[in-house]
Design an enzyme around this catalytic site. Structure first.
Site, short mmCIF file in Angstrom:
data_model
loop_
_atom_site.label_atom_id
_atom_site.label_comp_id
_atom_site.label_asym_id
_atom_site.label_seq_id
_atom_site.Cartn_x
_atom_site.Cartn_y
_atom_site.Cartn_z
CG ASP A 61 5.37 -4.66 10.90
OD1 ASP A 61 5.72 -4.95 9.59
OD2 ASP A 61 4.37 -3.43 10.79
CG ASP A 121 1.99 -3.64 9.46
OD1 ASP A 121 1.39 -5.28 8.54
OD2 ASP A 121 1.79 -3.47 8.73
NE ARG A 154 -2.95 0.77 3.55
CZ ARG A 154 -3.11 0.58 4.82
NH1 ARG A 154 -4.30 0.54 4.45
NH2 ARG A 154 -3.19 0.59 5.96
CB THR A 190 -2.40 6.91 -2.90
OG1 THR A 190 -2.14 5.84 -3.25
CG2 THR A 190 -0.89 8.01 -3.35
#
Length: 210
Positions: free
Chosen positions: A204, A201, A104, A108
């Site tokens: 992670d 996340d 990602r 944006t």
């Protein structure tokens, strides 16, 4: 419009509660993602067609039901989706695995493809795309775009552990034929595109990179 299945099974919800906890370490987190994926896979394959076959038991002949030759593929969205694959293959050992690498863009929030490798017969298979988090829906929608437009896939499902309403809406808008399976639909996305309350996340936490 696609159907959204939210699993309320006590085992899934219990494991999800531990998965969300920031105190849960990498080893346990990784195991839980795999276990939840296995439990969700059990439900997501409920509509597989069966056929009757005759076998010989140690006692007598019997007519039993088996999956009717339906070919399956599991396609994780890299990298976090990898954490769900082993749990699914424990139930679907003959399924083939494709990989879609997306990240990602931090500015944006749009998905960018960096890797894509599929089994040669992927178009003939029922495909289950997996990613622990359905946040903006951009990566999942892009993955389904690739599978349909580049590889000719006609039967695609999406399986995520946690989803945001925004991600579900984006997926339904982009792919109204793709059913969505989730363990929880959370409250919202925050200003950084993270699911609230979510679990942080997922990549992670699976791979210990943060």
């Amino acid at each position: 419009m696609s159907t959204v299945y939210v699993f309320d099974h006590p085992l899934i919800q219990h494991k999800l509660s531990i998965l969300r906890d920031e105190a849960t370490g990498v080893k346990e987190f990784r195991e839980l993602v795999s276990e939840i994926a296995m439990l969700m896979c059990y439900e997501a394959t409920r509509d597989l067609p069966l056929e009757e076959v005759e076998i010989q038991t140690p006692v007598s002949k019997a007519v039993v039901r088996r999956i009717a030759g339906k070919k399956l593929a599991v396609v994780p969205i890299l990298r976090a989706g990898l954490g769900m694959v082993d749990g699914m293959l424990a139930l679907l050992p003959s399924a083939k695995v494709g990989h879609i690498g997306l990240y990602r863009d931090p500015e944006t929030l749009e998905p960018v493809e960096y890797y894509c490798k599929m089994p040669p017969d992927i178009s003939e298979r029922e495909v289950i795309v997996v990613d622990p988090m359905l946040a903006t829906g951009g990566s999942a929608a892009a993955a389904c775009d690739f599978l349909k437009n580049k590889y000719g896939c006609r039967h695609v499902k999406l399986m995520c552990i946690i989803a945001a309403p925004e991600g579900i809406a984006a997926m339904q808008d982009a792919h109204p034929d793709v059913d969505i399976f989730v363990a929880a639909e959370d409250e919202k996305l925050n200003e950084h595109g993270y699911i609230v309350p979510g679990l942080g996340d997922a990549g992670d936490r699976i791979f210990g990179t943060k």
